[in-house]
Design an enzyme around this catalytic site. Structure first.
Site, PDB file in Angstrom:
ATOM      1  N   GLY A  86       0.833  -1.186   0.000  1.00  0.00           N
ATOM      2  CA  GLY A  86       0.000   0.000   0.000  1.00  0.00           C
ATOM      3  C   GLY A  86       0.873   1.242   0.000  1.00  0.00           C
ATOM      4  O   GLY A  86       1.780   1.356   0.808  1.00  0.00           O
ATOM      5  N   THR A  87       0.580   2.161  -0.911  1.00  0.00           N
ATOM      6  CA  THR A  87       1.407   3.357  -1.064  1.00  0.00           C
ATOM      7  C   THR A  87       0.526   4.485  -1.594  1.00  0.00           C
ATOM      8  O   THR A  87      -0.475   4.225  -2.241  1.00  0.00           O
ATOM      9  CB  THR A  87       2.557   3.081  -2.066  1.00  0.00           C
ATOM     10  OG1 THR A  87       3.330   1.979  -1.604  1.00  0.00           O
ATOM     11  CG2 THR A  87       3.459   4.288  -2.234  1.00  0.00           C
TER      12      THR A  87
END
Length: 536
Positions: free
Chosen positions: A354-355
């Site tokens: 997740g970014t």
């Protein structure tokens, strides 16, 4: 009214967005508006980037947080500046110490994979060097959303639930309870359109703003973080926090068909994108929708990753020089390995993560490419009680093989997946770009850059184009909208083709290009998520 925000029975089209005075592009509309709010208050693109990044820790906490890392490429004062805001492993950790706790591999969740968070120090460093407004003013939109609450956007709600389902099954011991108290308040999992707030998060952001980040590394917040880790047998200490400083670096680049493509040097994996582009620069590329075009892209990425996952780590620990890996001689040598059949390189298996990525630009020509992450969704599954700080699990990327370049060691930065990109031509800025999503990121960079330069697509179309992803070996994952006849032709070349059920594995990007001739900016934002472009 009860409807499914993920049901899209009809095709839709997004237009590129134009603006004169400035622009913010990111994966969540409220965060884009936060950056625009700061621009309108007299802030510059750097202030807007910080405001957007801080806001994303509130409105998209399933992808990043205050306890994560950050990287930035900034165009200002006529040149590019790079910032590596990734933190090292704690001073007390080692392969032997992890094994003594009963682990042969670094776990995904809990105390062990937590490295020193670099995001707050990165905000402060950018503000101090290039910002126009006080940091506390820049953080106000994020503080307001955390205090007053906001309505969850669809993709955020979906990822939130996915993390909750994993954590509920795996993270049952005491140190994980603050995560559930923060993100599943009173046992209720927030859904799309529902309001969630975090007063603790707001107070932490206020403390960071008022002290220019010092409270997180040397003050009250540092004391709370250190006490939490000491209580639960973690390695992270107050000394680790006190000793951290983000590093200003010179971006690295290759020239691709007359354009310079820029990335942050290792420990980031931007080197993988540059190695692949350097190979592809040696050959003539035909039509976009041709099997040979896709085959060459895929094979170049596979070769680049096989090198990247062997050599990329903290720069001082790399056994090969960056300039050697980016030389034309080496590119041609690697290119000779590509034939008409899918090859089988040696490389690790990419993992999901997740970014958040954002691009900003202002009326003075300043532009920022910024990326921030807790690594795997919410990260380690840990929240420091009473702070709202979700801690990253970036240390999971370390190797436990003492002979590997990226082996775990005290005070060492690991191979890092998050990479901001920037494009220039003849020494003049074109603009920032990025595609978030774990090991998809270099692959997304290559596809977006080729869509722009080779196939002349505007930013929105360059992002919307159906993507492919190399997974491992000869395994290729394709988006549901990928042309079927090309998928079948790739299979005949020996690629093991799978069609994904949704678009989430293929990254989420943003682009802002500057048109010097028109005196305007043009931007695109990811259609695979809740993305938005806020123009001015």
């Amino acid at each position: 009214m009860n409807h499914d925000p993920h049901l899209h029975p009809y095709p839709s089209t997004r237009m590129p967005v134009y603006a004169k005075n400035g622009m913010v592009a990111t994966s969540q509309p409220l965060a884009a508006q936060a950056g625009l709010e700061i621009l309108k208050q007299g802030g510059n693109a750097i202030d807007a980037a910080i405001a957007t990044a801080a806001c994303l820790t509130v409105v998209e906490p399933c992808s990043n947080g205050i306890g994560g890392d950050a990287f930035a490429i900034v165009w200002t004062e006529g040149k590019l500046h790079g910032l590596n805001g990734s933190g090292p492993a704690p001073a007390s950790i080692s392969i032997d110490n992890v094994k003594q706790k009963g682990f042969e591999e670094i776990p995904k969740y809990g105390m062990i994979p937590v490295t020193v968070p670099g995001a707050p120090a990165s905000w402060a460093a950018l503000s101090e060097r290039f910002g126009k407004l006080p940091l506390i003013d820049v953080l106000q939109p994020a503080i307001r959303h955390a205090e007053e609450g906001f309505a969850l956007s669809p993709t955020v709600a979906r990822q939130w639930k996915a993390s909750y389902d994993k954590f509920k099954a795996e993270n049952k011991s005491e140190e994980f309870q603050a995560w559930f108290e923060t993100f599943v308040p009173n046992g209720h999992l927030p859904k799309a359109g529902e309001i969630w707030k975090s007063p603790d998060h707001a107070e932490t952001l206020r403390s960071i703003g008022e002290t220019k980040g010092a409270s997180f590394y040397k003050g009250d917040l540092a004391a709370k973080i250190a006490a939490f880790f000491e209580k639960h047998g973690g390695f992270l200490s107050k000394a680790d926090l006190e000793n951290f400083q983000p590093e200003w670096v010179d971006p690295i680049h290759v020239n691709y068909r007359g354009y310079d493509v820029w990335e942050i040097p290792p420990n980031g994996q931007g080197l993988v994108a540059l190695m692949a582009l350097n190979m592809l620069n040696q050959v003539d590329i035909g039509d976009k929708e041709a099997v040979d075009t896709y085959h060459m892209q895929i094979e170049a990425i596979k070769l680049a990753f096989s090198d990247g996952q062997k050599y990329i780590t903290d720069t001082n620990n790399m056994s090969e020089k960056i300039e050697d890996l980016l030389s034309d001689t080496y590119a041609k040598e690697r290119l000779r390995l590509i034939s008409d059949e899918a090859l089988l390189p040696t490389a690790g298996k990419p993992k999901a993560s997740g970014t958040v990525y954002l691009s900003t630009a202002d009326a003075d020509g300043n532009m920022v490419s910024f990326i921030q992450s807790n690594y795997m969704g919410f990260g380690s599954g840990l929240v420091v009680p009473g702070t709202g700080i979700a801690m990253q699990n970036r240390g999971h990327n370390f190797s436990m093989d003492p002979n590997h370049d990226n082996c775990l060691a005290p005070n060492k930065r690991t191979y890092h997946t998050i990479i901001p990109g920037f494009l220039t031509k003849d020494g003049k800025p074109i603009g920032p770009f990025g595609v978030m999503g774990g090991f998809m990121q270099p692959q997304g960079h290559v596809q977006v850059i080729m869509n722009t330069i080779d196939f002349h697509l505007h930013p929105q179309a360059a992002l919307d184009s159906p993507r492919w992803q190399w997974v491992e070996g000869k395994n290729i994952l394709l988006e549901p909208t990928f042309p079927r006849h090309i998928a079948e032709a790739l299979a005949r070349k020996g690629h093991n083709i799978s069609i994904a059920n949704d678009t989430m594995p293929f990254g989420r990007g943003q682009i802002i290009w500057k048109d010097e001739e028109k005196g305007t900016y043009v931007g695109g934002s990811e259609s695979r998520t809740d993305g938005a472009v806020a123009p001015w």
